[in-house]
Scaffold this active site. Structure first.
Site, PDB file in Angstrom:
ATOM      1  N   SER A  84      85.103  74.054  -7.216  1.00  0.00           N
ATOM      2  CA  SER A  84      85.538  73.461  -5.951  1.00  0.00           C
ATOM      3  C   SER A  84      86.289  72.149  -6.207  1.00  0.00           C
ATOM      4  O   SER A  84      87.342  72.146  -6.845  1.00  0.00           O
ATOM      5  CB  SER A  84      84.324  73.275  -5.037  1.00  0.00           C
ATOM      6  N   ASP A 112      98.477  53.127   0.444  1.00  0.00           N
ATOM      7  CA  ASP A 112      98.960  52.997  -0.936  1.00  0.00           C
ATOM      8  C   ASP A 112      98.135  53.780  -1.945  1.00  0.00           C
ATOM      9  O   ASP A 112      98.013  53.382  -3.103  1.00  0.00           O
ATOM     10  CB  ASP A 112      98.995  51.523  -1.341  1.00  0.00           C
ATOM     11  N   HIS A 154      82.670  81.056  -1.787  1.00  0.00           N
ATOM     12  CA  HIS A 154      83.042  79.844  -2.505  1.00  0.00           C
ATOM     13  C   HIS A 154      82.099  79.528  -3.669  1.00  0.00           C
ATOM     14  O   HIS A 154      82.495  78.867  -4.629  1.00  0.00           O
ATOM     15  CB  HIS A 154      83.055  78.678  -1.513  1.00  0.00           C
TER      16      HIS A 154
END
Length: 421
Positions: A140, A346, A399
Protein backbone atom coordinates in the site's frame (compact mmCIF):
# COMPACT_ATOMS: atom_id res chain seq x y z
CA UNK A 1 11.10 -26.87 19.91
CA UNK A 2 12.88 -24.11 17.98
CA UNK A 3 11.16 -20.72 17.81
CA UNK A 4 9.62 -19.83 14.47
CA UNK A 5 11.77 -16.71 14.12
CA UNK A 6 15.12 -15.46 15.32
CA UNK A 7 14.92 -11.72 15.93
CA UNK A 8 17.21 -8.86 16.82
CA UNK A 9 16.13 -5.31 17.67
CA UNK A 10 17.92 -2.31 16.18
CA UNK A 11 17.61 1.37 17.08
CA UNK A 12 19.11 4.04 14.85
CA UNK A 13 19.65 7.73 15.52
CA UNK A 14 18.67 9.83 12.50
CA UNK A 15 18.26 13.56 11.88
CA UNK A 16 14.73 14.88 12.14
CA UNK A 17 15.59 16.93 9.04
CA UNK A 18 18.06 15.16 6.78
CA UNK A 19 18.90 18.46 5.10
CA UNK A 20 20.08 19.76 8.49
CA UNK A 21 22.02 16.82 9.97
CA UNK A 22 23.33 18.92 12.86
CA UNK A 23 19.80 19.66 14.07
CA UNK A 24 17.54 17.60 16.35
CA UNK A 25 17.66 13.80 16.21
CA UNK A 26 14.96 11.15 16.48
CA UNK A 27 15.12 7.40 16.99
CA UNK A 28 14.06 4.89 14.35
CA UNK A 29 13.41 1.30 15.37
CA UNK A 30 13.60 -1.82 13.21
CA UNK A 31 13.40 -5.53 13.96
CA UNK A 32 15.56 -8.01 12.12
CA UNK A 33 13.91 -11.38 11.48
CA UNK A 34 15.53 -14.53 10.12
CA UNK A 35 14.85 -18.24 9.96
CA UNK A 36 16.61 -19.70 13.06
CA UNK A 37 18.10 -22.46 10.92
CA UNK A 38 19.78 -19.85 8.71
CA UNK A 39 20.63 -17.21 11.31
CA UNK A 40 24.39 -17.59 10.77
CA UNK A 41 24.21 -17.44 6.98
CA UNK A 42 24.94 -14.40 4.83
CA UNK A 43 21.51 -13.74 3.35
CA UNK A 44 20.20 -10.88 1.21
CA UNK A 45 18.16 -8.28 3.08
CA UNK A 46 14.49 -7.54 2.41
CA UNK A 47 13.18 -4.26 3.87
CA UNK A 48 9.45 -4.27 4.59
CA UNK A 49 7.72 -0.93 4.02
CA UNK A 50 4.41 -0.91 5.86
CA UNK A 51 1.18 0.61 4.62
CA UNK A 52 -0.33 3.74 6.11
CA UNK A 53 0.81 6.41 6.42
CA UNK A 54 1.26 6.09 10.15
CA UNK A 55 1.36 2.30 10.41
CA UNK A 56 4.04 0.47 12.36
CA UNK A 57 5.54 -2.75 11.05
CA UNK A 58 3.91 -6.07 12.02
CA UNK A 59 5.26 -7.91 15.03
CA UNK A 60 6.38 -11.48 14.24
CA UNK A 61 4.20 -14.07 15.95
CA UNK A 62 2.26 -17.23 15.27
CA UNK A 63 -0.24 -15.06 13.39
CA UNK A 64 2.33 -13.27 11.23
CA UNK A 65 1.38 -12.63 7.61
CA UNK A 66 2.22 -15.45 5.25
CA UNK A 67 4.55 -13.28 3.19
CA UNK A 68 7.01 -13.27 6.11
CA UNK A 69 7.45 -17.04 6.08
CA UNK A 70 7.87 -16.90 2.31
CA UNK A 71 10.49 -14.17 2.55
CA UNK A 72 12.46 -16.00 5.24
CA UNK A 73 13.07 -18.91 2.90
CA UNK A 74 15.62 -16.77 1.07
CA UNK A 75 16.09 -13.47 2.94
CA UNK A 76 16.86 -11.75 6.19
CA UNK A 77 13.91 -9.37 6.77
CA UNK A 78 13.95 -5.93 8.35
CA UNK A 79 10.62 -4.79 9.79
CA UNK A 80 10.89 -1.01 9.93
CA UNK A 81 8.78 1.16 12.20
CA UNK A 82 8.69 4.22 9.96
CA UNK A 83 9.54 7.46 11.74
CA UNK A 84 6.78 8.54 14.10
CA UNK A 85 5.27 5.06 14.44
CA UNK A 86 5.61 2.15 16.84
CA UNK A 87 8.92 2.45 18.70
CA UNK A 88 10.33 5.12 16.36
CA UNK A 89 9.96 8.32 18.45
CA UNK A 90 6.18 7.99 18.07
CA UNK A 91 4.02 10.94 17.12
CA UNK A 92 1.03 10.69 19.45
CA UNK A 93 -1.66 13.05 20.69
CA UNK A 94 0.30 13.45 23.92
CA UNK A 95 3.49 14.30 22.04
CA UNK A 96 1.65 16.77 19.81
CA UNK A 97 0.19 18.58 22.80
CA UNK A 98 3.70 19.42 24.02
CA UNK A 99 4.48 21.74 21.11
CA UNK A 100 4.38 25.44 21.92
CA UNK A 101 2.35 26.40 18.85
CA UNK A 102 0.49 24.86 15.90
CA UNK A 103 3.12 26.29 13.57
CA UNK A 104 5.90 24.46 15.40
CA UNK A 105 3.94 21.22 15.32
CA UNK A 106 3.15 21.63 11.60
CA UNK A 107 6.82 22.25 10.86
CA UNK A 108 7.72 19.11 12.82
CA UNK A 109 5.12 17.02 11.00
CA UNK A 110 6.46 18.19 7.66
CA UNK A 111 9.44 15.91 8.26
CA UNK A 112 7.37 12.72 8.29
CA UNK A 113 6.69 12.21 4.58
CA UNK A 114 8.11 9.64 2.18
CA UNK A 115 11.29 11.57 1.39
CA UNK A 116 12.35 11.52 5.05
CA UNK A 117 11.42 7.85 5.48
CA UNK A 118 13.54 6.93 2.45
CA UNK A 119 16.47 8.95 3.81
CA UNK A 120 16.13 7.00 7.07
CA UNK A 121 16.12 3.73 5.15
CA UNK A 122 19.29 4.63 3.28
CA UNK A 123 21.08 5.57 6.49
CA UNK A 124 20.01 2.26 8.02
CA UNK A 125 21.02 0.28 4.93
CA UNK A 126 24.52 1.71 5.02
CA UNK A 127 24.87 0.79 8.69
CA UNK A 128 23.60 -2.76 8.21
CA UNK A 129 24.77 -3.61 4.69
CA UNK A 130 27.53 -1.19 3.81
CA UNK A 131 27.54 -0.69 0.04
CA UNK A 132 25.38 -3.75 -0.63
CA UNK A 133 21.92 -2.92 -2.02
CA UNK A 134 18.84 -4.57 -0.57
CA UNK A 135 15.36 -5.49 -1.73
CA UNK A 136 12.08 -3.95 -0.59
CA UNK A 137 8.51 -5.12 -0.15
CA UNK A 138 6.08 -2.20 -0.11
CA UNK A 139 2.47 -2.77 0.91
CA UNK A 140 0.00 0.00 0.00
CA UNK A 141 1.66 3.24 1.15
CA UNK A 142 4.85 1.20 1.17
CA UNK A 143 4.56 1.21 -2.62
CA UNK A 144 4.45 5.01 -2.59
CA UNK A 145 7.64 4.90 -0.51
CA UNK A 146 9.19 2.52 -3.03
CA UNK A 147 8.75 4.96 -5.91
CA UNK A 148 10.23 7.75 -3.81
CA UNK A 149 13.14 5.42 -3.04
CA UNK A 150 13.63 4.67 -6.75
CA UNK A 151 13.48 8.39 -7.46
CA UNK A 152 16.06 9.38 -4.85
CA UNK A 153 18.40 6.48 -4.15
CA UNK A 154 18.04 3.64 -6.67
CA UNK A 155 21.64 2.63 -6.01
CA UNK A 156 20.44 1.24 -2.67
CA UNK A 157 18.00 -1.17 -4.29
CA UNK A 158 18.50 -4.58 -5.89
CA UNK A 159 14.81 -5.34 -6.57
CA UNK A 160 11.45 -3.99 -5.39
CA UNK A 161 8.10 -5.67 -4.83
CA UNK A 162 4.92 -3.59 -4.50
CA UNK A 163 1.50 -4.84 -3.43
CA UNK A 164 -1.50 -2.57 -3.99
CA UNK A 165 0.56 0.60 -3.91
CA UNK A 166 1.57 2.16 -7.24
CA UNK A 167 0.62 5.86 -6.91
CA UNK A 168 -0.13 8.28 -9.71
CA UNK A 169 3.17 10.06 -10.24
CA UNK A 170 1.57 13.44 -10.93
CA UNK A 171 -1.91 12.89 -9.47
CA UNK A 172 -3.08 15.67 -7.17
CA UNK A 173 -5.24 15.15 -4.12
CA UNK A 174 -8.20 16.38 -6.17
CA UNK A 175 -7.48 13.81 -8.87
CA UNK A 176 -7.28 11.04 -6.29
CA UNK A 177 -10.54 11.80 -4.47
CA UNK A 178 -12.50 12.36 -7.68
CA UNK A 179 -11.68 8.73 -8.43
CA UNK A 180 -12.07 7.47 -4.87
CA UNK A 181 -15.67 8.40 -4.11
CA UNK A 182 -17.20 6.34 -6.96
CA UNK A 183 -15.17 3.28 -5.92
CA UNK A 184 -16.29 3.64 -2.30
CA UNK A 185 -19.92 4.09 -3.38
CA UNK A 186 -19.79 0.90 -5.42
CA UNK A 187 -18.17 -1.00 -2.57
CA UNK A 188 -20.82 0.11 -0.06
CA UNK A 189 -23.60 -0.89 -2.46
CA UNK A 190 -21.93 -4.29 -2.86
CA UNK A 191 -21.90 -4.59 0.94
CA UNK A 192 -25.61 -3.82 1.12
CA UNK A 193 -26.30 -6.36 -1.63
CA UNK A 194 -24.55 -9.03 0.42
CA UNK A 195 -26.17 -7.96 3.71
CA UNK A 196 -29.41 -6.17 2.78
CA UNK A 197 -30.58 -5.82 6.40
CA UNK A 198 -27.56 -3.70 7.23
CA UNK A 199 -28.71 -0.70 5.16
CA UNK A 200 -31.86 -0.09 7.26
CA UNK A 201 -29.89 -0.93 10.40
CA UNK A 202 -27.34 1.78 9.66
CA UNK A 203 -30.16 4.23 8.95
CA UNK A 204 -31.74 3.31 12.27
CA UNK A 205 -28.45 3.96 14.06
CA UNK A 206 -28.10 7.29 12.25
CA UNK A 207 -31.61 8.29 13.35
CA UNK A 208 -30.75 7.47 16.97
CA UNK A 209 -27.64 9.64 16.76
CA UNK A 210 -29.64 12.54 15.33
CA UNK A 211 -32.36 12.26 17.99
CA UNK A 212 -30.11 12.20 21.07
CA UNK A 213 -26.55 12.98 22.15
CA UNK A 214 -24.85 9.59 22.38
CA UNK A 215 -21.34 9.43 23.78
CA UNK A 216 -18.58 6.93 23.17
CA UNK A 217 -16.72 5.53 26.20
CA UNK A 218 -13.98 8.18 25.87
CA UNK A 219 -16.54 11.00 25.94
CA UNK A 220 -16.58 11.81 22.23
CA UNK A 221 -20.00 12.29 20.73
CA UNK A 222 -20.89 9.69 18.11
CA UNK A 223 -22.33 11.41 15.05
CA UNK A 224 -23.52 10.09 11.71
CA UNK A 225 -20.45 11.38 9.95
CA UNK A 226 -18.19 9.55 12.37
CA UNK A 227 -20.36 6.43 12.03
CA UNK A 228 -19.88 6.59 8.27
CA UNK A 229 -16.11 6.33 8.58
CA UNK A 230 -16.58 2.65 9.45
CA UNK A 231 -16.61 2.16 5.69
CA UNK A 232 -12.82 2.31 5.78
CA UNK A 233 -12.83 -1.44 6.51
CA UNK A 234 -14.65 -2.40 3.31
CA UNK A 235 -11.52 -2.46 1.16
CA UNK A 236 -10.00 -5.42 3.01
CA UNK A 237 -10.65 -9.08 2.27
CA UNK A 238 -12.66 -9.64 5.46
CA UNK A 239 -14.03 -6.10 5.67
CA UNK A 240 -17.62 -6.95 4.73
CA UNK A 241 -17.83 -9.57 7.44
CA UNK A 242 -16.13 -7.48 10.11
CA UNK A 243 -18.55 -4.61 9.55
CA UNK A 244 -21.57 -6.90 9.31
CA UNK A 245 -20.85 -8.61 12.62
CA UNK A 246 -20.19 -5.27 14.26
CA UNK A 247 -23.62 -4.08 13.14
CA UNK A 248 -25.16 -7.41 14.14
CA UNK A 249 -24.53 -6.52 17.80
CA UNK A 250 -25.24 -2.80 17.50
CA UNK A 251 -28.81 -2.65 18.84
CA UNK A 252 -30.20 -4.00 22.10
CA UNK A 253 -33.66 -5.62 22.26
CA UNK A 254 -35.13 -2.28 23.36
CA UNK A 255 -33.61 -0.51 20.36
CA UNK A 256 -30.70 1.27 22.07
CA UNK A 257 -27.07 1.18 20.98
CA UNK A 258 -25.16 -1.48 22.87
CA UNK A 259 -22.05 -0.83 24.95
CA UNK A 260 -20.23 -3.43 22.85
CA UNK A 261 -20.98 -1.50 19.67
CA UNK A 262 -19.99 1.87 21.13
CA UNK A 263 -16.73 0.51 22.49
CA UNK A 264 -15.77 -1.03 19.14
CA UNK A 265 -16.71 2.11 17.21
CA UNK A 266 -14.53 4.17 19.53
CA UNK A 267 -11.55 1.88 18.86
CA UNK A 268 -12.12 1.64 15.12
CA UNK A 269 -12.56 5.39 14.52
CA UNK A 270 -10.42 6.95 17.25
CA UNK A 271 -6.94 7.04 15.62
CA UNK A 272 -5.37 6.45 19.03
CA UNK A 273 -2.66 4.15 17.67
CA UNK A 274 -2.06 5.89 14.34
CA UNK A 275 -2.85 9.63 14.33
CA UNK A 276 -0.32 10.10 11.53
CA UNK A 277 -2.68 8.22 9.22
CA UNK A 278 -5.14 11.10 9.51
CA UNK A 279 -2.63 13.91 9.83
CA UNK A 280 -0.46 12.94 6.85
CA UNK A 281 -3.03 11.36 4.53
CA UNK A 282 -3.44 14.23 2.07
CA UNK A 283 0.21 15.29 2.26
CA UNK A 284 0.92 12.16 0.20
CA UNK A 285 -0.39 14.11 -2.80
CA UNK A 286 1.28 17.45 -2.04
CA UNK A 287 4.05 17.94 -4.59
CA UNK A 288 4.38 21.66 -5.14
CA UNK A 289 1.17 21.98 -7.17
CA UNK A 290 -0.60 24.17 -4.61
CA UNK A 291 -2.24 23.31 -1.30
CA UNK A 292 -4.11 20.05 -0.84
CA UNK A 293 -6.78 22.15 0.89
CA UNK A 294 -8.80 19.32 2.46
CA UNK A 295 -9.41 17.78 -0.96
CA UNK A 296 -11.55 14.88 0.29
CA UNK A 297 -13.90 17.30 2.02
CA UNK A 298 -14.20 19.52 -1.05
CA UNK A 299 -14.80 16.55 -3.35
CA UNK A 300 -17.63 15.29 -1.15
CA UNK A 301 -19.84 18.11 -2.38
CA UNK A 302 -19.61 16.73 -5.93
CA UNK A 303 -21.29 13.44 -5.00
CA UNK A 304 -24.87 14.01 -3.89
CA UNK A 305 -25.36 10.32 -3.18
CA UNK A 306 -23.06 10.77 -0.17
CA UNK A 307 -25.40 13.27 1.50
CA UNK A 308 -26.34 12.13 5.01
CA UNK A 309 -30.04 12.26 4.17
CA UNK A 310 -29.63 10.21 0.97
CA UNK A 311 -31.00 6.69 0.82
CA UNK A 312 -29.25 4.37 1.31
CA UNK A 313 -26.82 5.92 3.76
CA UNK A 314 -23.40 5.63 2.15
CA UNK A 315 -20.32 5.05 4.27
CA UNK A 316 -17.03 6.79 3.52
CA UNK A 317 -13.61 5.22 3.06
CA UNK A 318 -10.02 6.40 3.19
CA UNK A 319 -10.98 10.07 3.36
CA UNK A 320 -9.91 12.47 6.07
CA UNK A 321 -12.08 15.49 6.91
CA UNK A 322 -11.28 18.64 8.92
CA UNK A 323 -14.14 17.99 11.37
CA UNK A 324 -12.31 14.88 12.58
CA UNK A 325 -9.64 17.02 14.22
CA UNK A 326 -12.25 18.81 16.34
CA UNK A 327 -14.51 15.88 17.18
CA UNK A 328 -12.12 12.95 17.74
CA UNK A 329 -10.21 12.99 21.00
CA UNK A 330 -7.02 11.46 19.64
CA UNK A 331 -6.78 14.03 16.84
CA UNK A 332 -7.66 17.26 18.65
CA UNK A 333 -4.06 18.22 19.52
CA UNK A 334 -3.30 18.18 15.78
CA UNK A 335 -6.24 20.32 14.65
CA UNK A 336 -4.62 23.69 13.99
CA UNK A 337 -1.42 22.12 12.68
CA UNK A 338 -3.47 19.98 10.26
CA UNK A 339 -5.09 23.15 8.91
CA UNK A 340 -1.63 24.62 8.33
CA UNK A 341 -0.50 21.47 6.52
CA UNK A 342 -3.60 21.63 4.31
CA UNK A 343 -2.67 25.20 3.31
CA UNK A 344 1.01 24.49 2.67
CA UNK A 345 2.11 25.15 -0.92
CA UNK A 346 5.81 24.28 -0.92
CA UNK A 347 5.77 20.50 -0.58
CA UNK A 348 8.78 19.10 -2.46
CA UNK A 349 8.08 16.51 -5.18
CA UNK A 350 8.24 12.91 -4.01
CA UNK A 351 8.76 11.31 -7.43
CA UNK A 352 11.19 12.02 -10.26
CA UNK A 353 9.39 11.00 -13.48
CA UNK A 354 12.53 11.26 -15.62
CA UNK A 355 14.60 9.13 -13.29
CA UNK A 356 11.77 6.62 -12.94
CA UNK A 357 11.41 6.37 -16.72
CA UNK A 358 15.09 5.38 -16.90
CA UNK A 359 14.82 3.00 -13.92
CA UNK A 360 16.78 -0.25 -14.22
CA UNK A 361 16.00 -1.75 -10.80
CA UNK A 362 13.58 -4.68 -11.31
CA UNK A 363 10.16 -3.63 -10.00
CA UNK A 364 7.36 -6.20 -9.73
CA UNK A 365 3.93 -4.98 -8.66
CA UNK A 366 0.52 -6.51 -8.11
CA UNK A 367 -2.43 -4.26 -8.91
CA UNK A 368 -5.71 -5.36 -7.35
CA UNK A 369 -8.36 -4.78 -9.98
CA UNK A 370 -11.06 -3.86 -7.46
CA UNK A 371 -8.86 -2.01 -4.98
CA UNK A 372 -10.98 0.46 -2.99
CA UNK A 373 -8.02 2.46 -1.72
CA UNK A 374 -5.56 2.78 -4.62
CA UNK A 375 -6.94 3.51 -8.07
CA UNK A 376 -6.05 0.73 -10.50
CA UNK A 377 -6.12 3.11 -13.46
CA UNK A 378 -3.52 5.39 -11.93
CA UNK A 379 -1.43 2.38 -10.91
CA UNK A 380 -1.39 0.95 -14.41
CA UNK A 381 -0.48 4.33 -15.87
CA UNK A 382 2.46 4.53 -13.47
CA UNK A 383 3.55 1.01 -14.39
CA UNK A 384 3.83 2.15 -18.01
CA UNK A 385 5.89 5.18 -16.97
CA UNK A 386 8.49 3.40 -14.80
CA UNK A 387 11.29 1.43 -16.40
CA UNK A 388 12.00 -2.23 -15.57
CA UNK A 389 8.46 -2.71 -14.24
CA UNK A 390 6.39 -5.87 -14.53
CA UNK A 391 2.76 -5.84 -13.39
CA UNK A 392 0.35 -8.54 -12.38
CA UNK A 393 -3.32 -7.51 -12.33
CA UNK A 394 -5.71 -9.71 -10.34
CA UNK A 395 -9.14 -9.64 -8.73
CA UNK A 396 -8.44 -12.72 -6.62
CA UNK A 397 -7.70 -10.61 -3.54
CA UNK A 398 -8.53 -7.24 -2.08
CA UNK A 399 -6.05 -4.63 -0.87
CA UNK A 400 -4.60 -6.93 1.81
CA UNK A 401 -3.82 -9.78 -0.58
CA UNK A 402 -0.16 -10.05 0.41
CA UNK A 403 -1.19 -10.65 4.03
CA UNK A 404 -3.92 -13.23 3.43
CA UNK A 405 -2.58 -15.22 0.48
CA UNK A 406 0.01 -17.16 2.41
CA UNK A 407 3.21 -16.59 0.48
CA UNK A 408 1.61 -16.71 -2.96
CA UNK A 409 1.62 -13.00 -3.78
CA UNK A 410 5.21 -12.38 -2.72
CA UNK A 411 6.45 -15.57 -4.38
CA UNK A 412 4.95 -14.54 -7.69
CA UNK A 413 6.35 -11.02 -7.46
CA UNK A 414 9.81 -12.42 -6.79
CA UNK A 415 9.44 -14.64 -9.84
CA UNK A 416 8.32 -11.68 -11.94
CA UNK A 417 11.24 -9.53 -10.86
CA UNK A 418 13.68 -12.34 -11.57
CA UNK A 419 12.18 -13.06 -14.99
CA UNK A 420 10.89 -16.48 -13.94
CA UNK A 421 7.22 -15.64 -14.61
Amino acid sequence: MNPAYATADHTFTVPLDHSAPDGPDIQVFAREVVDPARADERLPWLLYLQGGPGGKSPRPSAGSPGWLDQALKTHRVLLLDQRGTGRSTPVTARAAARFASPAQLADHLGHFRADAIVADAELIRRQLCGDEPWETLGQSYGGFLTLTYLSRAPEGLRACYVTGGLPGLTATADDVYARTYPRVRDRVLDFYARYPDDAPRLRKISDLLAAAEIRLPDGDRLTTRRLRTLGLALGMGDGFERLHWLLDESLSPDGELTDTFLHQVMNLTGFTDNPLFAVMQETLYGQGAGPTGWAASRALADFSEFAEEADPLLLTGEMIYPWMFREIRGLRPFADAADLLARRTDWPPLYDPHRLAANQVPLAAVVYHDDMYVDAGLSLRTAREVGATRVWVTNEWEHDGVHVSGGRVLARLMDLAAGRA
